[in-house]
Design a protein around this motif. Sequence first.
Motif, PDB file in Angstrom:
ATOM      1  N   TRP A  41      -1.722  -5.454 -19.236  1.00 41.42           N
ATOM      2  CA  TRP A  41      -2.090  -4.082 -18.923  1.00 41.42           C
ATOM      3  C   TRP A  41      -3.322  -4.091 -18.022  1.00 41.42           C
ATOM      4  N   LEU A  42      -3.645  -2.935 -17.489  1.00 39.60           N
ATOM      5  CA  LEU A  42      -4.793  -2.813 -16.593  1.00 39.60           C
ATOM      6  C   LEU A  42      -5.998  -2.270 -17.351  1.00 39.60           C
ATOM      7  N   GLU A  43      -7.157  -2.808 -17.043  1.00 36.58           N
ATOM      8  CA  GLU A  43      -8.412  -2.343 -17.615  1.00 36.58           C
ATOM      9  C   GLU A  43      -9.346  -1.945 -16.482  1.00 36.58           C
ATOM     10  N   THR A  44     -10.218  -0.991 -16.753  1.00 32.85           N
ATOM     11  CA  THR A  44     -11.163  -0.515 -15.751  1.00 32.85           C
ATOM     12  C   THR A  44     -12.574  -0.930 -16.129  1.00 32.85           C
ATOM     13  N   ALA A  45     -13.293  -1.481 -15.164  1.00 24.77           N
ATOM     14  CA  ALA A  45     -14.689  -1.863 -15.361  1.00 24.77           C
ATOM     15  C   ALA A  45     -15.430  -1.637 -14.053  1.00 24.77           C
ATOM     16  N   GLY A  46     -16.495  -0.848 -14.130  1.00 28.29           N
ATOM     17  CA  GLY A  46     -17.263  -0.569 -12.927  1.00 28.29           C
ATOM     18  C   GLY A  46     -16.463   0.132 -11.849  1.00 28.29           C
ATOM     19  N   GLY A  47     -15.494   0.939 -12.267  1.00 26.70           N
ATOM     20  CA  GLY A  47     -14.669   1.647 -11.310  1.00 26.70           C
ATOM     21  C   GLY A  47     -13.585   0.802 -10.670  1.00 26.70           C
ATOM     22  N   MET A  48     -13.420  -0.450 -11.113  1.00 22.78           N
ATOM     23  CA  MET A  48     -12.421  -1.352 -10.568  1.00 22.78           C
ATOM     24  C   MET A  48     -11.350  -1.640 -11.611  1.00 22.78           C
ATOM     25  N   LEU A  49     -10.130  -1.890 -11.134  1.00 17.54           N
ATOM     26  CA  LEU A  49      -9.029  -2.246 -12.029  1.00 17.54           C
ATOM     27  C   LEU A  49      -8.929  -3.754 -12.170  1.00 17.54           C
ATOM     28  N   TYR A  50      -8.743  -4.215 -13.399  1.00 18.01           N
ATOM     29  CA  TYR A  50      -8.589  -5.638 -13.674  1.00 18.01           C
ATOM     30  C   TYR A  50      -7.412  -5.860 -14.611  1.00 18.01           C
ATOM     31  N   CYS A  51      -6.791  -7.028 -14.503  1.00 19.68           N
ATOM     32  CA  CYS A  51      -5.721  -7.376 -15.428  1.00 19.68           C
ATOM     33  C   CYS A  51      -6.303  -7.780 -16.769  1.00 19.68           C
ATOM     34  N   SER A  52      -5.596  -7.445 -17.819  1.00 16.76           N
ATOM     35  CA  SER A  52      -6.055  -7.787 -19.169  1.00 16.76           C
ATOM     36  C   SER A  52      -6.155  -9.289 -19.391  1.00 16.76           C
ATOM     37  N   TYR A 172      12.004 -12.427 -15.733  1.00 15.48           N
ATOM     38  CA  TYR A 172      11.865 -11.031 -16.159  1.00 15.48           C
ATOM     39  C   TYR A 172      11.607 -10.151 -14.955  1.00 15.48           C
ATOM     40  N   VAL A 173      11.798  -8.847 -15.156  1.00 16.67           N
ATOM     41  CA  VAL A 173      11.397  -7.851 -14.168  1.00 16.67           C
ATOM     42  C   VAL A 173      10.425  -6.892 -14.841  1.00 16.67           C
ATOM     43  N   ALA A 174       9.495  -6.367 -14.049  1.00 15.83           N
ATOM     44  CA  ALA A 174       8.592  -5.311 -14.515  1.00 15.83           C
ATOM     45  C   ALA A 174       9.284  -3.980 -14.254  1.00 15.83           C
ATOM     46  N   ALA A 175       9.607  -3.271 -15.318  1.00 15.87           N
ATOM     47  CA  ALA A 175      10.412  -2.053 -15.190  1.00 15.87           C
ATOM     48  C   ALA A 175       9.547  -0.829 -14.919  1.00 15.87           C
ATOM     49  N   PRO A 176      10.078   0.142 -14.183  1.00 16.99           N
ATOM     50  CA  PRO A 176       9.368   1.416 -13.992  1.00 16.99           C
ATOM     51  C   PRO A 176       9.047   2.044 -15.337  1.00 16.99           C
ATOM     52  N   PRO A 177       7.859   2.652 -15.468  1.00 25.19           N
ATOM     53  CA  PRO A 177       6.852   2.918 -14.445  1.00 25.19           C
ATOM     54  C   PRO A 177       5.668   1.941 -14.492  1.00 25.19           C
ATOM     55  N   SER A 178       5.915   0.670 -14.795  1.00 24.82           N
ATOM     56  CA  SER A 178       4.823  -0.307 -14.899  1.00 24.82           C
ATOM     57  C   SER A 178       4.032  -0.369 -13.595  1.00 24.82           C
ATOM     58  N   ARG A 179       2.712  -0.377 -13.712  1.00 24.67           N
ATOM     59  CA  ARG A 179       1.826  -0.464 -12.552  1.00 24.67           C
ATOM     60  C   ARG A 179       1.423  -1.919 -12.317  1.00 24.67           C
ATOM     61  N   VAL A 180       1.218  -2.251 -11.054  1.00 24.71           N
ATOM     62  CA  VAL A 180       0.785  -3.595 -10.665  1.00 24.71           C
ATOM     63  C   VAL A 180      -0.524  -3.450  -9.889  1.00 24.71           C
ATOM     64  N   GLY A 181      -1.633  -3.586 -10.595  1.00 25.23           N
ATOM     65  CA  GLY A 181      -2.942  -3.452  -9.973  1.00 25.23           C
ATOM     66  C   GLY A 181      -3.070  -2.153  -9.197  1.00 25.23           C
ATOM     67  N   THR A 182      -3.613  -2.250  -7.989  1.00 28.06           N
ATOM     68  CA  THR A 182      -3.793  -1.078  -7.132  1.00 28.06           C
ATOM     69  C   THR A 182      -2.605  -0.874  -6.196  1.00 28.06           C
ATOM     70  N   ARG A 183      -1.556  -1.688  -6.381  1.00 29.16           N
ATOM     71  CA  ARG A 183      -0.410  -1.623  -5.475  1.00 29.16           C
ATOM     72  C   ARG A 183       0.577  -0.523  -5.836  1.00 29.16           C
ATOM     73  N   GLY A 184       0.362   0.140  -6.948  1.00 24.56           N
ATOM     74  CA  GLY A 184       1.255   1.220  -7.348  1.00 24.56           C
ATOM     75  C   GLY A 184       2.151   0.820  -8.503  1.00 24.56           C
ATOM     76  N   ALA A 185       3.203   1.598  -8.712  1.00 28.21           N
ATOM     77  CA  ALA A 185       4.102   1.387  -9.848  1.00 28.21           C
ATOM     78  C   ALA A 185       5.513   1.077  -9.371  1.00 28.21           C
ATOM     79  N   ALA A 186       6.209   0.259 -10.156  1.00 33.32           N
ATOM     80  CA  ALA A 186       7.630   0.024  -9.895  1.00 33.32           C
ATOM     81  C   ALA A 186       8.369   1.349 -10.034  1.00 33.32           C
ATOM     82  N   GLN A 187       9.390   1.552  -9.205  1.00 30.38           N
ATOM     83  CA  GLN A 187      10.174   2.778  -9.236  1.00 30.38           C
ATOM     84  C   GLN A 187      11.659   2.440  -9.205  1.00 30.38           C
ATOM     85  N   TRP A 188      12.472   3.423  -9.563  1.00 34.02           N
ATOM     86  CA  TRP A 188      13.919   3.244  -9.481  1.00 34.02           C
ATOM     87  C   TRP A 188      14.418   3.704  -8.118  1.00 34.02           C
TER      88      TRP A 188
END
Length: 217
Positions: A41-52, A172-188
Amino acid sequence: MTDTSAGPAAAQIPHQRADPLLETAVRYADERRWDVVAGSWLETAGGMLYCSCGDDDCPAPGAHPTRPDWAALATRSVRAVRGMWQRRPTASILLPTGRTFDTLSVPESAGLLALARMERMGLIPGPVIRTVDGRTEFFVLPGGSAKMPDLLRRLGWYPASLDLTSLGEGRYVAAPPSRVGTRGAAQWACPPSVANRWLPDAEEVVPALAYACGRDR
């Protein structure tokens, strides 16, 4: 083809971006009978997104397995799926390939061309994911990944000459609506619906994908 839905309840899963991850994961498990596992999952620190996972150079921040035995934890039990997201509500939704489906992956431009070609041919594709990396992932019957190289050769293509890859057992695949960093979310690109409850065999979609990849080079 195989039935990947549980019946009338599998009416089209709508665009998921605003839906809670928990309820979306439950629908995948309950209505489509797909194995599901919670990812990072994504975590926010100092206004930035980081992976868990804590890796500053994580290639798929917020959208990858969190432990080596992730595949063994994947389940279609609604109770178990609810438990995963109740513990971690923002976890990505990962779907193991090689079980109820494999995926065939092509660049997004080729994937959209292939979808248009399939529509003209009267072929109903299975669900298709549009990834944040500019690719489209076509769901096909299990075993499609192993079949693909031979299918391409029979069509006159050298597999390495096309940007056509596949995911089978152990992936595996990351299914919608999973987000990938700042690149956005998977969509159908083609969402799960009653119409595509029956997945196509790789033999049905590879010709259109190969043609589109060849045009896209």
